[in-house]
Design a protein around this motif. Structure first.
Motif, PDB file in Angstrom:
ATOM      1  N   GLN A   1      -4.052  22.746  -1.481  1.00 15.45           N
ATOM      2  CA  GLN A   1      -5.005  23.156  -0.449  1.00 15.45           C
ATOM      3  C   GLN A   1      -4.956  22.254   0.786  1.00 15.45           C
ATOM      4  OE1 GLN A   1      -8.999  23.671  -1.897  1.00 15.45           O
ATOM      5  NE2 GLN A   1      -8.365  24.877  -3.671  1.00 15.45           N
ATOM      6  N   THR A   2      -4.425  21.051   0.629  1.00 15.03           N
ATOM      7  CA  THR A   2      -4.446  20.096   1.743  1.00 15.03           C
ATOM      8  C   THR A   2      -3.072  19.563   2.136  1.00 15.03           C
ATOM      9  OG1 THR A   2      -4.956  18.323   0.157  1.00 15.03           O
ATOM     10  CG2 THR A   2      -6.812  19.327   1.325  1.00 15.03           C
ATOM     11  N   LYS A   3      -2.042  19.890   1.393  1.00 19.97           N
ATOM     12  CA  LYS A   3      -0.714  19.338   1.678  1.00 19.97           C
ATOM     13  C   LYS A   3      -0.254  19.664   3.099  1.00 19.97           C
ATOM     14  CE  LYS A   3       4.028  19.193  -0.051  1.00 19.97           C
ATOM     15  NZ  LYS A   3       4.998  19.703  -1.050  1.00 19.97           N
ATOM     16  N   TRP A   4      -0.711  20.778   3.654  1.00 14.25           N
ATOM     17  CA  TRP A   4      -0.291  21.211   4.988  1.00 14.25           C
ATOM     18  C   TRP A   4      -0.671  20.224   6.092  1.00 14.25           C
ATOM     19  CZ3 TRP A   4      -4.191  21.636   8.486  1.00 14.25           C
ATOM     20  CH2 TRP A   4      -5.483  21.842   7.995  1.00 14.25           C
ATOM     21  N   ILE A   5      -1.600  19.316   5.836  1.00 16.57           N
ATOM     22  CA  ILE A   5      -2.021  18.387   6.895  1.00 16.57           C
ATOM     23  C   ILE A   5      -0.883  17.454   7.305  1.00 16.57           C
ATOM     24  CG2 ILE A   5      -4.442  18.450   6.165  1.00 16.57           C
ATOM     25  CD1 ILE A   5      -4.086  15.643   5.008  1.00 16.57           C
ATOM     26  N   PHE A   6       0.178  17.394   6.511  1.00 18.68           N
ATOM     27  CA  PHE A   6       1.308  16.520   6.827  1.00 18.68           C
ATOM     28  C   PHE A   6       2.447  17.271   7.534  1.00 18.68           C
ATOM     29  CE2 PHE A   6      -0.776  14.798   2.982  1.00 18.68           C
ATOM     30  CZ  PHE A   6      -1.256  13.621   3.542  1.00 18.68           C
ATOM     31  N   ASN A   7       2.192  18.515   7.908  1.00 20.30           N
ATOM     32  CA  ASN A   7       3.169  19.296   8.657  1.00 20.30           C
ATOM     33  C   ASN A   7       2.709  19.342  10.116  1.00 20.30           C
ATOM     34  OD1 ASN A   7       4.447  21.563   9.976  1.00 20.30           O
ATOM     35  ND2 ASN A   7       5.086  22.285   7.965  1.00 20.30           N
TER      36      ASN A   7
ATOM     37  N   VAL B   1      -3.951   9.612   0.660  1.00 26.60           N
ATOM     38  CA  VAL B   1      -2.824  10.401   1.156  1.00 26.60           C
ATOM     39  C   VAL B   1      -2.095  11.077  -0.005  1.00 26.60           C
ATOM     40  CG1 VAL B   1      -0.523  10.211   2.198  1.00 26.60           C
ATOM     41  CG2 VAL B   1      -2.485   9.115   3.293  1.00 26.60           C
ATOM     42  N   VAL B   2      -1.871  10.339  -1.082  1.00 28.89           N
ATOM     43  CA  VAL B   2      -1.195  10.904  -2.253  1.00 28.89           C
ATOM     44  C   VAL B   2      -2.002  12.065  -2.834  1.00 28.89           C
ATOM     45  CG1 VAL B   2      -0.552  10.444  -4.648  1.00 28.89           C
ATOM     46  CG2 VAL B   2       0.133   8.855  -2.864  1.00 28.89           C
TER      47      VAL B   2
ATOM     48  N   PRO C   1       0.804  -1.229   0.000  1.00 30.62           N
ATOM     49  CA  PRO C   1       0.000   0.000   0.000  1.00 30.62           C
ATOM     50  C   PRO C   1       0.831   1.271   0.000  1.00 30.62           C
ATOM     51  CG  PRO C   1      -0.941  -1.595   1.520  1.00 30.62           C
ATOM     52  CD  PRO C   1       0.361  -2.174   1.051  1.00 30.62           C
ATOM     53  N   GLU C   2       1.929   1.277   0.778  1.00 22.04           N
ATOM     54  CA  GLU C   2       2.734   2.489   0.908  1.00 22.04           C
ATOM     55  C   GLU C   2       3.575   2.792  -0.331  1.00 22.04           C
ATOM     56  OE1 GLU C   2       1.891   0.500   4.766  1.00 22.04           O
ATOM     57  OE2 GLU C   2       2.882  -0.167   2.926  1.00 22.04           O
ATOM     58  N   ASP C   3       3.652   1.853  -1.268  1.00 25.43           N
ATOM     59  CA  ASP C   3       4.480   2.054  -2.460  1.00 25.43           C
ATOM     60  C   ASP C   3       4.019   3.249  -3.301  1.00 25.43           C
ATOM     61  OD1 ASP C   3       6.011  -0.092  -1.729  1.00 25.43           O
ATOM     62  OD2 ASP C   3       5.259  -1.458  -3.275  1.00 25.43           O
ATOM     63  N   VAL C   4       2.746   3.647  -3.161  1.00 24.47           N
ATOM     64  CA  VAL C   4       2.239   4.763  -3.970  1.00 24.47           C
ATOM     65  C   VAL C   4       2.926   6.086  -3.611  1.00 24.47           C
ATOM     66  CG1 VAL C   4      -0.018   3.726  -4.398  1.00 24.47           C
ATOM     67  CG2 VAL C   4       0.305   5.198  -2.395  1.00 24.47           C
ATOM     68  N   LEU C   5       3.602   6.123  -2.464  1.00 24.34           N
ATOM     69  CA  LEU C   5       4.289   7.341  -2.040  1.00 24.34           C
ATOM     70  C   LEU C   5       5.634   7.524  -2.736  1.00 24.34           C
ATOM     71  CD1 LEU C   5       3.768   7.133   1.839  1.00 24.34           C
ATOM     72  CD2 LEU C   5       2.278   8.223   0.168  1.00 24.34           C
ATOM     73  N   ILE C   6       6.184   6.426  -3.256  1.00 18.11           N
ATOM     74  CA  ILE C   6       7.524   6.457  -3.859  1.00 18.11           C
ATOM     75  C   ILE C   6       7.537   7.391  -5.064  1.00 18.11           C
ATOM     76  CG2 ILE C   6       9.307   5.069  -4.995  1.00 18.11           C
ATOM     77  CD1 ILE C   6       8.309   2.667  -3.349  1.00 18.11           C
TER      78      ILE C   6
ATOM     79  N   TYR D   1      -4.782   0.202   1.057  1.00 18.65           N
ATOM     80  CA  TYR D   1      -4.531   0.710  -0.289  1.00 18.65           C
ATOM     81  C   TYR D   1      -5.307   2.000  -0.527  1.00 18.65           C
ATOM     82  CZ  TYR D   1      -2.065  -3.580  -1.516  1.00 18.65           C
ATOM     83  OH  TYR D   1      -1.158  -4.608  -1.565  1.00 18.65           O
ATOM     84  N   SER D   2      -6.579   2.025  -0.101  1.00 17.72           N
ATOM     85  CA  SER D   2      -7.396   3.226  -0.272  1.00 17.72           C
ATOM     86  C   SER D   2      -6.851   4.385   0.551  1.00 17.72           C
ATOM     87  CB  SER D   2      -8.854   2.941   0.138  1.00 17.72           C
ATOM     88  OG  SER D   2      -9.418   1.957  -0.684  1.00 17.72           O
ATOM     89  N   LEU D   3      -6.411   4.094   1.773  1.00 17.24           N
ATOM     90  CA  LEU D   3      -5.860   5.142   2.636  1.00 17.24           C
ATOM     91  C   LEU D   3      -4.679   5.829   1.965  1.00 17.24           C
ATOM     92  CD1 LEU D   3      -5.345   6.727   5.268  1.00 17.24           C
ATOM     93  CD2 LEU D   3      -4.038   4.745   6.080  1.00 17.24           C
ATOM     94  N   TRP D   4      -3.714   5.051   1.507  1.00 19.36           N
ATOM     95  CA  TRP D   4      -2.499   5.655   0.960  1.00 19.36           C
ATOM     96  C   TRP D   4      -2.744   6.335  -0.374  1.00 19.36           C
ATOM     97  CZ3 TRP D   4       0.975   6.711   4.318  1.00 19.36           C
ATOM     98  CH2 TRP D   4       1.098   5.919   5.457  1.00 19.36           C
TER      99      TRP D   4
END
Length: 251
Positions: A72-78, A64-65, A28-33, A58-61
């Protein structure tokens, strides 16, 4: 099952995984690569992992991408921004791309984890938290699973915590001290695979907290002295179960 026979089967599964014989070998986390910037990856993995409970990984990640790519939403990871943001703004951002599904519980968890990270680190990020304990798993466990457990809901639980350690090692190149302390993360697939290999009885399939502890402990004992850490067998077992338990053969 006799220990040598079990280890032979485990090594076969590891070989099958390395040869791509277990199918669906994209995790599932591979989509971040190649999507999330390297210096931001550790925060993205940690905050999102805190919601990886009783849902499709899989749906979660994938969500996340989408959130990461959206300005507008990237800040949620800071963590610093999240720790100081209004909960209603956080709720709107988390729900937009379905990173969060529960409108009350999920924003609350995300908010608390971000605050926990900021309080535990001078830098206000996950890298700082890990550096504060000098990459020592036992010290990190003491903070997140004991003294400050309430600051890390879900993430402090044994299943998610240990898989989080493994994910940071695998995707964010974190080098842990005493990595053998990373126990197997006993989700449903791991429970099924453990029973299939004969390491535990079918009773553990009830999936309660005690059952999961039984499975984690069984793997620690089974792999002692083998050169394998329990978490090393997680992905092969997980994929084997998900593939419907194909025969243990290496071509």
């Amino acid at each position: 099952m006799e220990k040598n026979a079990l280890l032979n089967n485990v090594n076969t599964l590891i070989q099958m995984h390395s040869k791509g014989l277990l199918g669906g070998d994209t995790m599932p986390e591979d989509v971040l690569i190649n999507v999330v910037k390297e210096h931001e990856l550790i925060n993205v993995l940690t905050l999102a992992m805190s919601l990886n409970y009783q849902r499709n990984s899989y749906s979660l990640w994938e969500s996340v991408v989408k959130a990461y790519k959206d300005p507008q939403t990237k800040w949620i990871f800071n963590p610093i921004i999240v720790a100081n943001i209004n909960i209603d703004e956080l709720r709107e951002a988390l729900l937009l791309h379905r990173v969060g599904l529960q409108p009350n519980r999920h924003p609350e968890i995300w908010h608390r984890v971000a605050k926990g990270i900021v309080k535990s680190s001078e830098q206000g990020n996950v890298q700082g938290l890990i550096e504060s304990v000098q990459f020592d798993i036992s010290s990190l466990k003491e903070i997140m699973q004991e003294t400050r457990k309430s600051d890390f809901p879900y993430l402090s639980g044994p299943k998610i915590f240990n898989y989080w350690l493994y994910v940071l090692e695998s995707y964010a190149n974190v080098s842990w001290k005493c990595r053998e302390l990373i126990t197997i993360a006993p989700d449903t697939h791991i429970l099924k695979a453990t029973v299939k290999l004969g390491l535990c009885s079918k009773d553990v399939l009830n999936g309660g907290a005690e059952d999961r502890m039984t499975v984690a402990s069984a793997w620690e004992k089974a792999l002692e002295g083998s050169g394998l850490a329990p978490i090393d067998v997680h992905t092969p077992l997980w994929l084997w179960s998900r593939a419907g338990f194909p025969p243990l053969l290496v071509s």
